[in-house]
Design an enzyme around this catalytic site. Structure first.
Site, PDB file in Angstrom:
ATOM      1  N   LYS A 187       0.824  -1.204   0.000  1.00  0.00           N
ATOM      2  CA  LYS A 187       0.000   0.000   0.000  1.00  0.00           C
ATOM      3  C   LYS A 187       0.860   1.256   0.000  1.00  0.00           C
ATOM      4  O   LYS A 187       0.652   2.179  -0.789  1.00  0.00           O
ATOM      5  CB  LYS A 187      -0.907   0.001   1.232  1.00  0.00           C
ATOM      6  CG  LYS A 187      -1.543   1.358   1.547  1.00  0.00           C
ATOM      7  CD  LYS A 187      -2.161   1.355   2.929  1.00  0.00           C
ATOM      8  CE  LYS A 187      -2.701   2.724   3.312  1.00  0.00           C
ATOM      9  NZ  LYS A 187      -1.615   3.695   3.602  1.00  0.00           N
ATOM     10  N   ARG A 213      -9.003   0.315   3.651  1.00  0.00           N
ATOM     11  CA  ARG A 213      -8.024   1.235   3.072  1.00  0.00           C
ATOM     12  C   ARG A 213      -6.686   0.544   2.809  1.00  0.00           C
ATOM     13  O   ARG A 213      -5.934   0.985   1.935  1.00  0.00           O
ATOM     14  CB  ARG A 213      -7.777   2.434   4.000  1.00  0.00           C
ATOM     15  CG  ARG A 213      -8.911   3.451   4.055  1.00  0.00           C
ATOM     16  CD  ARG A 213      -8.488   4.677   4.871  1.00  0.00           C
ATOM     17  NE  ARG A 213      -7.164   5.093   4.458  1.00  0.00           N
ATOM     18  CZ  ARG A 213      -6.152   5.332   5.297  1.00  0.00           C
ATOM     19  NH1 ARG A 213      -6.314   5.170   6.591  1.00  0.00           N
ATOM     20  NH2 ARG A 213      -4.988   5.721   4.831  1.00  0.00           N
ATOM     21  N   ASP A 245       3.541   1.170  12.101  1.00  0.00           N
ATOM     22  CA  ASP A 245       2.308   0.609  11.547  1.00  0.00           C
ATOM     23  C   ASP A 245       2.022  -0.799  12.065  1.00  0.00           C
ATOM     24  O   ASP A 245       0.959  -1.355  11.785  1.00  0.00           O
ATOM     25  CB  ASP A 245       2.365   0.581  10.014  1.00  0.00           C
ATOM     26  CG  ASP A 245       2.021   1.933   9.407  1.00  0.00           C
ATOM     27  OD1 ASP A 245       1.664   2.855  10.154  1.00  0.00           O
ATOM     28  OD2 ASP A 245       2.113   2.072   8.168  1.00  0.00           O
ATOM     29  N   CYS A 260      -6.006   8.549   8.609  1.00  0.00           N
ATOM     30  CA  CYS A 260      -6.210   8.123   9.989  1.00  0.00           C
ATOM     31  C   CYS A 260      -5.837   9.250  10.951  1.00  0.00           C
ATOM     32  O   CYS A 260      -4.865   9.966  10.744  1.00  0.00           O
ATOM     33  CB  CYS A 260      -5.354   6.890  10.293  1.00  0.00           C
ATOM     34  SG  CYS A 260      -5.796   5.445   9.308  1.00  0.00           S
ATOM     35  N   ARG A 312      -4.013  10.320   3.678  1.00  0.00           N
ATOM     36  CA  ARG A 312      -2.959  11.320   3.762  1.00  0.00           C
ATOM     37  C   ARG A 312      -2.020  11.278   2.565  1.00  0.00           C
ATOM     38  O   ARG A 312      -1.397  12.277   2.227  1.00  0.00           O
ATOM     39  CB  ARG A 312      -2.160  11.141   5.061  1.00  0.00           C
ATOM     40  CG  ARG A 312      -1.123  10.029   5.059  1.00  0.00           C
ATOM     41  CD  ARG A 312      -0.369  10.019   6.386  1.00  0.00           C
ATOM     42  NE  ARG A 312       0.761   9.123   6.373  1.00  0.00           N
ATOM     43  CZ  ARG A 312       0.709   7.839   6.653  1.00  0.00           C
ATOM     44  NH1 ARG A 312      -0.463   7.293   6.927  1.00  0.00           N
ATOM     45  NH2 ARG A 312       1.786   7.086   6.647  1.00  0.00           N
ATOM     46  N   PRO A 320       1.898  17.395  10.367  1.00  0.00           N
ATOM     47  CA  PRO A 320       2.456  18.613   9.801  1.00  0.00           C
ATOM     48  C   PRO A 320       3.149  18.308   8.480  1.00  0.00           C
ATOM     49  O   PRO A 320       3.751  17.243   8.307  1.00  0.00           O
ATOM     50  CB  PRO A 320       3.468  19.050  10.862  1.00  0.00           C
ATOM     51  CG  PRO A 320       3.855  17.792  11.570  1.00  0.00           C
ATOM     52  CD  PRO A 320       2.619  16.941  11.565  1.00  0.00           C
ATOM     53  N   ILE A 321       3.054  19.237   7.552  1.00  0.00           N
ATOM     54  CA  ILE A 321       3.752  19.060   6.286  1.00  0.00           C
ATOM     55  C   ILE A 321       4.848  20.117   6.145  1.00  0.00           C
ATOM     56  O   ILE A 321       5.251  20.469   5.048  1.00  0.00           O
ATOM     57  CB  ILE A 321       2.790  19.088   5.086  1.00  0.00           C
ATOM     58  CG1 ILE A 321       2.077  20.440   4.975  1.00  0.00           C
ATOM     59  CG2 ILE A 321       1.786  17.953   5.158  1.00  0.00           C
ATOM     60  CD1 ILE A 321       1.353  20.616   3.648  1.00  0.00           C
ATOM     61  N   ASP A 322       5.345  20.599   7.300  1.00  0.00           N
ATOM     62  CA  ASP A 322       6.367  21.638   7.260  1.00  0.00           C
ATOM     63  C   ASP A 322       7.641  21.157   6.574  1.00  0.00           C
ATOM     64  O   ASP A 322       8.299  21.927   5.857  1.00  0.00           O
ATOM     65  CB  ASP A 322       6.672  22.154   8.669  1.00  0.00           C
ATOM     66  CG  ASP A 322       7.041  21.052   9.643  1.00  0.00           C
ATOM     67  OD1 ASP A 322       6.428  19.967   9.563  1.00  0.00           O
ATOM     68  OD2 ASP A 322       7.930  21.263  10.490  1.00  0.00           O
TER      69      ASP A 322
END
Length: 428
Positions: free
Chosen positions: A22, A397, A305, A117, A93, A123-125
């Protein structure tokens, strides 16, 4: 609405085939945008996240053909630039990989902030820092990530923390940038190596994937290819943990055993026996489970995970185990569900103290996220009585044919259609 209904108490025996990864698929499919050509991708997992990313590419004008059950052809030569709104990105995401791919090809991207989830801030900083180092201007406007660049130029980019998502996104943006891009403190997960191999198959020049320094020499253009996605490390680990928790003898096929070493090590420590073959691992367990301590870490450490799944196993192991989470801030949301089943777990911040109990008891539980959902299945398999798992859309998913696969091992698990409750109003 559908639920899983599980009657526990059965040992698991037999063979299970693992699907494509995945986490690799949701990066490789958007990377096809960079080819401006036809690509054929094999070993595609049949899961909802993959269907969503394919739907997004289709909406952008890509030609998508299903060649076999797990092989698709994607033609991005006629794809047109367009914004990607919240309706399609809100469910997972990995939609943020569209930013890197579109920025690389079109030098601009507008993509809604990702969903997925909910077990901690996302954050995508670091993503934004990487794009800006390559020469892009990035703003977040009304929930949209807006990136624009006249041109992308290679740069040295140091990741302040190890981030799989940021490493992938910078790779996608950098392959068509001018000059050399160096990513330091890069993530090393197997799906990052898989993405690099895919990009190189399309004509990119990516070196060092799988180490903490990745070097990308920008190329002028890329081309189509045929590529097969690696097996899913986390799906394989889930079946391995299930076999060890339930007891029995299970051969997990179509895997890369080296990707599973951290999982195998902990299962052996807990009392299972692991035998590795070229592309399979056998998990057997016929003696009582024993305590062990687990700490999640970036690859090659124990995967975050796999944390909820191993928690179920430790909840029925003899003794007290310590389970530490070093990646996400709030990944223990599922613990309340296990407590309802009779587990003895105390959570303090990012550490769980698990006192093994003799048995879990089947009740109604909910999947709080994808991997927690897998943990609820394992808990139902080891519990006395019947367990009903709700919110199984999370599980769909990331797990292909989960009922078929577990049933083939002797598990009693069914997917049941449930009518949603309706509110009846009466005149007052």
């Amino acid at each position: 609405m559908e639920n899983f209904v599980i009657t526990g108490g059965h040992e698991l025996f037999g063979e299970v085939n693992i699907s494509g990864a995945k986490n690799a698929a949701v990066a490789i499919i958007p990377a096809a945008i960079l080819a401006n050509d036809k690509v054929v991708i094999e070993n595609i997992p049949q899961i909802s996240d993959v269907k969503l990313i394919i739907e997004i590419l289709d909406s952008m004008g890509a030609g998508v053909k299903l060649l076999t059950k797990d092989t698709i052809e994607i033609d991005t030569s006629h794809i047109s630039y367009q914004d990607v709104g919240y309706e399609l990105t809100s469910h997972f995401r990995a939609s943020y990989y569209l930013i890197g791919a579109m920025l690389g090809r079109f030098k601009k991207a507008e993509v809604a902030m990702p969903g997925g989830c909910n077990f901690g801030v996302r954050p995508i900083d670091l993503h934004i820092k990487g794009f800006e180092m390559l020469g892009a201007k990035v703003d977040i406007v009304d929930g949209m990530v807006c990136a624009n660049a006249e041109k992308l130029i290679g740069a040295s980019i140091y990741m302040d923390t190890v981030s799989v998502g940021a490493t992938i996104n910078v790779m996608l943006a950098a392959v068509l940038a001018r000059g050399l891009t160096v990513i330091e403190n890069a993530a090393k997960e197997p799906h990052i190596v898989d993405l690099a191999n895919f990009l190189n198959s399309m004509g990119a020049d990516v070196r060092g994937a799988g180490t903490d320094v990745i070097r990308i020499h920008g190329v002028e253009k890329m081309h189509g290819c045929t590529y097969s996605i690696i097996p899913d490390q986390i799906e394989a680990g889930t079946y391995m943990v299930a076999a060890a928790a339930c007891g029995g003898d299970v051969l997990v096929k179509n895997v890369i055993p080296k990707h599973l070493e951290s999982i195998s090590a902990k299962l052996e420590e807990a009392g299972a026996e692991i035998i590795e073959y070229d592309d399979a691992v056998r998990v057997t367990r016929f003696k009582p489970l024993t305590k062990c301590n687990v700490k999640t870490m970036p690859h090659p450490g124990f995967p975050t995970d796999m944390q909820p799944q191993i928690a179920v196993l430790l909840s029925i192991a003899n003794g007290t185990s310590i389970l530490s989470e070093s990646v996400w801030d709030n990944r223990f949301q599922y613990v309340g569900q296990l407590l309802r089943m009779g587990a003895n777990i105390q959570v303090d911040g990012k550490v769980a103290v698990i006192e093994g109990v003799k048995r879990l008891t089947g009740v109604n539980v909910k999947a709080t996220d994808l991997r927690a959902g897998a943990a609820m299945i394992i808990a139902g398999l080891v519990a006395d009585g019947t367990t009903t798992v709700e919110n199984i859309n999370y599980i769909d998913r990331g797990y292909e044919d989960v009922v078929v696969k577990f049933s083939s091992l002797g598990a009693d698990i069914r997917r049941v259609e449930v009518k949603e409750k309706q509110t009846i109003q009466t005149a007052g």
